[in-house]
Design a protein around this motif. Structure first.
Motif, PDB file in Angstrom:
ATOM      1  N   GLU A 199       0.830  -1.207   0.000  1.00  0.00           N
ATOM      2  CA  GLU A 199       0.000   0.000   0.000  1.00  0.00           C
ATOM      3  C   GLU A 199       0.866   1.259   0.000  1.00  0.00           C
ATOM      4  N   THR A 200       1.839   1.306   0.903  1.00  0.00           N
ATOM      5  CA  THR A 200       2.700   2.489   1.011  1.00  0.00           C
ATOM      6  C   THR A 200       3.924   2.395   0.107  1.00  0.00           C
ATOM      7  N   LYS A 201       4.186   1.178  -0.399  1.00  0.00           N
ATOM      8  CA  LYS A 201       5.368   0.908  -1.230  1.00  0.00           C
ATOM      9  C   LYS A 201       6.662   1.219  -0.480  1.00  0.00           C
ATOM     10  N   CYS A 202       6.625   0.988   0.827  1.00  0.00           N
ATOM     11  CA  CYS A 202       7.801   1.174   1.673  1.00  0.00           C
ATOM     12  C   CYS A 202       8.334  -0.193   2.099  1.00  0.00           C
ATOM     13  N   ILE A 203       9.638  -0.257   2.312  1.00  0.00           N
ATOM     14  CA  ILE A 203      10.260  -1.509   2.723  1.00  0.00           C
ATOM     15  C   ILE A 203      11.024  -1.285   4.022  1.00  0.00           C
ATOM     16  N   ARG A 204      10.909  -2.234   4.942  1.00  0.00           N
ATOM     17  CA  ARG A 204      11.625  -2.172   6.216  1.00  0.00           C
ATOM     18  C   ARG A 204      12.641  -3.304   6.282  1.00  0.00           C
ATOM     19  N   ARG A 205      13.825  -2.993   6.772  1.00  0.00           N
ATOM     20  CA  ARG A 205      14.822  -4.027   7.028  1.00  0.00           C
ATOM     21  C   ARG A 205      14.743  -4.400   8.501  1.00  0.00           C
ATOM     22  N   VAL A 206      14.510  -5.674   8.774  1.00  0.00           N
ATOM     23  CA  VAL A 206      14.314  -6.143  10.147  1.00  0.00           C
ATOM     24  C   VAL A 206      15.429  -7.112  10.515  1.00  0.00           C
ATOM     25  N   ARG A 207      16.148  -6.782  11.566  1.00  0.00           N
ATOM     26  CA  ARG A 207      17.202  -7.693  12.029  1.00  0.00           C
ATOM     27  C   ARG A 207      16.607  -8.736  12.966  1.00  0.00           C
ATOM     28  N   VAL A 208      16.984  -9.992  12.747  1.00  0.00           N
ATOM     29  CA  VAL A 208      16.553 -11.085  13.621  1.00  0.00           C
ATOM     30  C   VAL A 208      17.759 -11.512  14.443  1.00  0.00           C
ATOM     31  N   HIS A 209      17.750 -11.164  15.713  1.00  0.00           N
ATOM     32  CA  HIS A 209      18.862 -11.492  16.601  1.00  0.00           C
ATOM     33  C   HIS A 209      18.794 -12.962  17.018  1.00  0.00           C
ATOM     34  N   GLY A 210      19.959 -13.573  17.131  1.00  0.00           N
ATOM     35  CA  GLY A 210      20.027 -14.937  17.654  1.00  0.00           C
ATOM     36  C   GLY A 210      20.108 -16.025  16.614  1.00  0.00           C
ATOM     37  N   ILE A 211      20.121 -15.658  15.315  1.00  0.00           N
ATOM     38  CA  ILE A 211      20.170 -16.667  14.254  1.00  0.00           C
ATOM     39  C   ILE A 211      21.630 -16.953  13.895  1.00  0.00           C
ATOM     40  N   ALA A 212      22.273 -17.790  14.676  1.00  0.00           N
ATOM     41  CA  ALA A 212      23.666 -18.193  14.424  1.00  0.00           C
ATOM     42  C   ALA A 212      24.555 -16.982  14.178  1.00  0.00           C
ATOM     43  N   ASP A 213      24.353 -15.917  14.974  1.00  0.00           N
ATOM     44  CA  ASP A 213      25.084 -14.674  14.740  1.00  0.00           C
ATOM     45  C   ASP A 213      26.228 -14.466  15.726  1.00  0.00           C
ATOM     46  N   SER A 214      26.805 -15.576  16.197  1.00  0.00           N
ATOM     47  CA  SER A 214      27.984 -15.486  17.057  1.00  0.00           C
ATOM     48  C   SER A 214      28.923 -16.645  16.740  1.00  0.00           C
ATOM     49  N   GLU A 215      30.219 -16.398  16.912  1.00  0.00           N
ATOM     50  CA  GLU A 215      31.218 -17.447  16.683  1.00  0.00           C
ATOM     51  C   GLU A 215      31.004 -18.608  17.652  1.00  0.00           C
ATOM     52  N   GLU A 216      30.609 -18.278  18.877  1.00  0.00           N
ATOM     53  CA  GLU A 216      30.402 -19.313  19.890  1.00  0.00           C
ATOM     54  C   GLU A 216      29.316 -20.297  19.463  1.00  0.00           C
TER      55      GLU A 216
END
Length: 242
Positions: A199-216
Protein backbone atom coordinates in the motif's frame (compact mmCIF):
# COMPACT_ATOMS: atom_id res chain seq x y z
CA UNK A 1 -13.69 -25.55 26.37
CA UNK A 2 -12.23 -22.22 25.31
CA UNK A 3 -9.78 -21.78 22.51
CA UNK A 4 -7.39 -18.90 21.84
CA UNK A 5 -5.04 -18.35 18.96
CA UNK A 6 -1.63 -16.75 18.92
CA UNK A 7 1.02 -16.49 16.26
CA UNK A 8 4.79 -16.75 16.34
CA UNK A 9 7.56 -16.12 13.88
CA UNK A 10 9.30 -19.43 13.12
CA UNK A 11 12.64 -19.79 11.35
CA UNK A 12 14.57 -22.93 10.50
CA UNK A 13 18.22 -23.33 9.54
CA UNK A 14 19.25 -26.54 7.78
CA UNK A 15 22.93 -27.36 8.20
CA UNK A 16 24.08 -29.64 5.38
CA UNK A 17 27.56 -30.32 6.74
CA UNK A 18 28.95 -33.59 8.06
CA UNK A 19 26.66 -33.35 11.09
CA UNK A 20 23.34 -32.62 9.37
CA UNK A 21 20.73 -31.09 11.64
CA UNK A 22 17.81 -28.69 11.53
CA UNK A 23 17.70 -25.72 13.93
CA UNK A 24 14.30 -24.27 14.83
CA UNK A 25 14.10 -20.72 16.17
CA UNK A 26 11.02 -18.74 17.18
CA UNK A 27 9.98 -15.26 18.25
CA UNK A 28 6.71 -13.90 19.62
CA UNK A 29 7.00 -10.76 17.38
CA UNK A 30 4.65 -8.73 19.57
CA UNK A 31 5.46 -5.47 17.80
CA UNK A 32 4.02 -5.39 14.27
CA UNK A 33 6.31 -2.64 13.00
CA UNK A 34 9.47 -3.42 14.95
CA UNK A 35 12.83 -3.16 13.19
CA UNK A 36 14.21 -6.10 15.14
CA UNK A 37 13.17 -9.48 16.51
CA UNK A 38 14.82 -11.66 19.13
CA UNK A 39 14.66 -15.33 18.19
CA UNK A 40 15.28 -18.19 20.59
CA UNK A 41 16.53 -21.64 19.68
CA UNK A 42 13.63 -24.01 20.37
CA UNK A 43 15.31 -27.28 19.43
CA UNK A 44 17.50 -29.09 16.93
CA UNK A 45 16.51 -32.09 14.83
CA UNK A 46 19.55 -34.28 14.10
CA UNK A 47 20.20 -36.21 10.88
CA UNK A 48 17.59 -34.30 8.87
CA UNK A 49 18.48 -33.99 5.19
CA UNK A 50 16.38 -31.83 2.85
CA UNK A 51 17.23 -31.03 -0.74
CA UNK A 52 16.88 -27.67 -2.48
CA UNK A 53 13.22 -26.96 -3.18
CA UNK A 54 11.99 -29.05 -0.25
CA UNK A 55 8.92 -27.75 1.53
CA UNK A 56 8.60 -26.60 5.12
CA UNK A 57 5.03 -25.57 5.90
CA UNK A 58 3.08 -24.42 8.97
CA UNK A 59 -0.36 -26.06 9.22
CA UNK A 60 -2.77 -26.08 12.19
CA UNK A 61 -0.09 -25.49 14.82
CA UNK A 62 2.36 -28.01 13.35
CA UNK A 63 5.35 -27.66 11.04
CA UNK A 64 5.82 -30.27 8.34
CA UNK A 65 8.90 -31.10 6.29
CA UNK A 66 8.55 -33.02 3.07
CA UNK A 67 11.25 -34.40 0.82
CA UNK A 68 11.78 -37.56 -1.21
CA UNK A 69 12.05 -39.49 2.06
CA UNK A 70 9.76 -39.65 5.12
CA UNK A 71 7.37 -36.87 6.14
CA UNK A 72 8.51 -35.16 9.35
CA UNK A 73 6.15 -33.28 11.68
CA UNK A 74 7.34 -30.90 14.41
CA UNK A 75 5.03 -29.70 17.21
CA UNK A 76 6.40 -26.38 18.58
CA UNK A 77 4.09 -26.52 21.61
CA UNK A 78 5.36 -29.88 22.88
CA UNK A 79 8.74 -29.71 21.11
CA UNK A 80 8.29 -33.22 19.74
CA UNK A 81 9.19 -34.63 16.33
CA UNK A 82 7.27 -37.40 14.57
CA UNK A 83 8.47 -39.21 11.45
CA UNK A 84 5.81 -40.60 9.13
CA UNK A 85 6.76 -43.12 6.49
CA UNK A 86 5.27 -42.40 3.06
CA UNK A 87 6.27 -45.71 1.51
CA UNK A 88 3.26 -47.60 0.24
CA UNK A 89 0.85 -45.00 1.58
CA UNK A 90 -2.38 -44.32 -0.28
CA UNK A 91 -4.80 -41.47 0.25
CA UNK A 92 -8.43 -41.66 -0.87
CA UNK A 93 -10.47 -38.48 -1.25
CA UNK A 94 -14.23 -38.27 -1.59
CA UNK A 95 -14.04 -34.70 -2.87
CA UNK A 96 -13.24 -33.83 -6.45
CA UNK A 97 -9.73 -32.63 -7.19
CA UNK A 98 -9.56 -29.60 -9.45
CA UNK A 99 -6.54 -28.07 -11.15
CA UNK A 100 -5.59 -24.42 -11.33
CA UNK A 101 -4.29 -22.87 -14.52
CA UNK A 102 -1.53 -20.38 -13.73
CA UNK A 103 0.27 -17.86 -15.95
CA UNK A 104 3.54 -19.18 -17.35
CA UNK A 105 5.60 -16.67 -15.34
CA UNK A 106 4.10 -18.00 -12.09
CA UNK A 107 5.31 -21.59 -12.51
CA UNK A 108 7.84 -21.26 -15.32
CA UNK A 109 10.87 -21.26 -13.02
CA UNK A 110 9.75 -24.51 -11.33
CA UNK A 111 11.83 -24.91 -8.14
CA UNK A 112 12.69 -21.21 -8.16
CA UNK A 113 9.03 -20.15 -8.45
CA UNK A 114 7.48 -18.53 -5.36
CA UNK A 115 3.93 -19.50 -4.36
CA UNK A 116 2.36 -18.23 -1.14
CA UNK A 117 -0.86 -17.22 0.59
CA UNK A 118 -1.73 -13.54 0.33
CA UNK A 119 -4.80 -12.24 2.20
CA UNK A 120 -6.40 -15.67 2.07
CA UNK A 121 -5.74 -16.19 -1.64
CA UNK A 122 -3.17 -18.10 -3.65
CA UNK A 123 -0.51 -15.72 -4.89
CA UNK A 124 2.90 -15.71 -6.52
CA UNK A 125 5.95 -13.46 -6.46
CA UNK A 126 7.27 -13.46 -10.03
CA UNK A 127 10.82 -12.27 -10.59
CA UNK A 128 13.78 -13.30 -12.71
CA UNK A 129 15.95 -15.62 -10.58
CA UNK A 130 19.19 -14.76 -12.36
CA UNK A 131 19.20 -10.97 -12.04
CA UNK A 132 19.24 -8.71 -8.95
CA UNK A 133 15.83 -8.43 -7.29
CA UNK A 134 14.86 -4.78 -7.83
CA UNK A 135 11.23 -5.34 -8.83
CA UNK A 136 8.61 -8.08 -8.77
CA UNK A 137 5.14 -8.91 -10.04
CA UNK A 138 2.49 -9.92 -7.52
CA UNK A 139 0.05 -12.35 -9.13
CA UNK A 140 -3.12 -13.14 -7.15
CA UNK A 141 -5.69 -15.81 -7.98
CA UNK A 142 -8.83 -13.68 -7.60
CA UNK A 143 -11.37 -16.19 -8.94
CA UNK A 144 -10.80 -19.94 -8.59
CA UNK A 145 -13.74 -20.86 -10.81
CA UNK A 146 -12.93 -18.44 -13.59
CA UNK A 147 -9.17 -18.95 -13.11
CA UNK A 148 -8.64 -15.18 -13.11
CA UNK A 149 -5.27 -13.86 -11.90
CA UNK A 150 -4.64 -10.18 -11.18
CA UNK A 151 -1.18 -8.67 -11.56
CA UNK A 152 0.57 -5.74 -9.88
CA UNK A 153 4.16 -4.65 -10.46
CA UNK A 154 6.27 -3.14 -7.67
CA UNK A 155 9.64 -1.41 -7.81
CA UNK A 156 11.98 -1.78 -4.83
CA UNK A 157 14.20 1.09 -3.64
CA UNK A 158 17.27 -1.16 -3.72
CA UNK A 159 18.30 -4.67 -4.68
CA UNK A 160 17.60 -7.46 -2.19
CA UNK A 161 20.20 -9.70 -3.82
CA UNK A 162 20.29 -12.15 -6.71
CA UNK A 163 16.75 -13.28 -7.52
CA UNK A 164 17.24 -16.99 -6.83
CA UNK A 165 19.07 -16.25 -3.57
CA UNK A 166 15.97 -14.51 -2.14
CA UNK A 167 12.59 -16.08 -1.38
CA UNK A 168 9.28 -14.98 0.10
CA UNK A 169 7.58 -17.16 2.75
CA UNK A 170 4.40 -15.04 2.69
CA UNK A 171 3.15 -12.14 4.78
CA UNK A 172 3.67 -11.15 8.41
CA UNK A 173 1.09 -10.11 11.00
CA UNK A 174 1.05 -6.55 9.61
CA UNK A 175 0.26 -7.82 6.09
CA UNK A 176 3.68 -6.94 4.66
CA UNK A 177 5.28 -9.27 2.13
CA UNK A 178 8.36 -10.83 3.72
CA UNK A 179 11.55 -11.40 1.74
CA UNK A 180 14.51 -13.32 3.15
CA UNK A 181 17.86 -14.70 2.02
CA UNK A 182 17.67 -18.35 1.01
CA UNK A 183 20.99 -19.16 2.71
CA UNK A 184 22.76 -18.21 5.92
CA UNK A 185 25.99 -16.25 5.40
CA UNK A 186 29.19 -18.33 5.56
CA UNK A 187 30.75 -16.01 8.12
CA UNK A 188 29.17 -14.45 11.21
CA UNK A 189 26.93 -11.59 10.12
CA UNK A 190 23.62 -10.09 11.28
CA UNK A 191 20.58 -11.78 9.75
CA UNK A 192 18.03 -9.48 8.09
CA UNK A 193 14.53 -9.83 6.68
CA UNK A 194 12.82 -7.32 4.40
CA UNK A 195 9.15 -6.41 4.85
CA UNK A 196 7.43 -4.69 1.91
CA UNK A 197 4.11 -2.87 2.26
CA UNK A 198 2.25 -2.90 -1.06
CA UNK A 199 0.00 0.00 0.00
CA UNK A 200 2.70 2.49 1.01
CA UNK A 201 5.37 0.91 -1.23
CA UNK A 202 7.80 1.17 1.67
CA UNK A 203 10.26 -1.51 2.72
CA UNK A 204 11.63 -2.17 6.22
CA UNK A 205 14.82 -4.03 7.03
CA UNK A 206 14.31 -6.14 10.15
CA UNK A 207 17.20 -7.69 12.03
CA UNK A 208 16.55 -11.09 13.62
CA UNK A 209 18.86 -11.49 16.60
CA UNK A 210 20.03 -14.94 17.65
CA UNK A 211 20.17 -16.67 14.25
CA UNK A 212 23.67 -18.19 14.42
CA UNK A 213 25.08 -14.67 14.74
CA UNK A 214 27.98 -15.49 17.06
CA UNK A 215 31.22 -17.45 16.68
CA UNK A 216 30.40 -19.31 19.89
CA UNK A 217 27.10 -20.63 18.50
CA UNK A 218 28.67 -21.75 15.22
CA UNK A 219 31.61 -23.46 16.91
CA UNK A 220 29.35 -25.21 19.42
CA UNK A 221 27.12 -26.73 16.72
CA UNK A 222 29.78 -27.06 14.03
CA UNK A 223 27.96 -24.83 11.55
CA UNK A 224 29.87 -24.69 8.27
CA UNK A 225 29.14 -24.76 4.58
CA UNK A 226 25.76 -24.11 2.99
CA UNK A 227 22.93 -23.57 5.48
CA UNK A 228 19.41 -23.19 4.03
CA UNK A 229 16.75 -20.92 5.54
CA UNK A 230 13.06 -21.85 6.02
CA UNK A 231 10.55 -19.37 7.44
CA UNK A 232 6.96 -19.32 8.64
CA UNK A 233 6.33 -15.60 9.35
CA UNK A 234 3.01 -16.19 11.10
CA UNK A 235 2.90 -19.67 12.59
CA UNK A 236 -0.51 -20.07 14.26
CA UNK A 237 -0.70 -21.98 17.51
CA UNK A 238 -3.99 -23.40 18.77
CA UNK A 239 -4.18 -23.31 22.56
CA UNK A 240 -7.16 -25.04 24.13
CA UNK A 241 -8.03 -24.89 27.81
CA UNK A 242 -10.89 -26.58 29.64
Amino acid sequence: MSCTMRSRFMLGVLANGVDMRFFIFSSSHEEKKSDSLVANLDMTIPSLSLSRGSNCASVHGLIGFTNSGPFIVYNPSTKTVTTLSCVGARTYLDERISFITAPAVVVGWEGDSILMEYKGKLASIARHPYVPLRSFDLWILEDTKGQYWSKQTFELPYSLGQGKEVFSPGTNKAGDIVFAPRYLSNDVQPFFLFCYNVETKCIRRVRVHGIADSEEFRRHYGLAGECCIYISPEHIESIASI
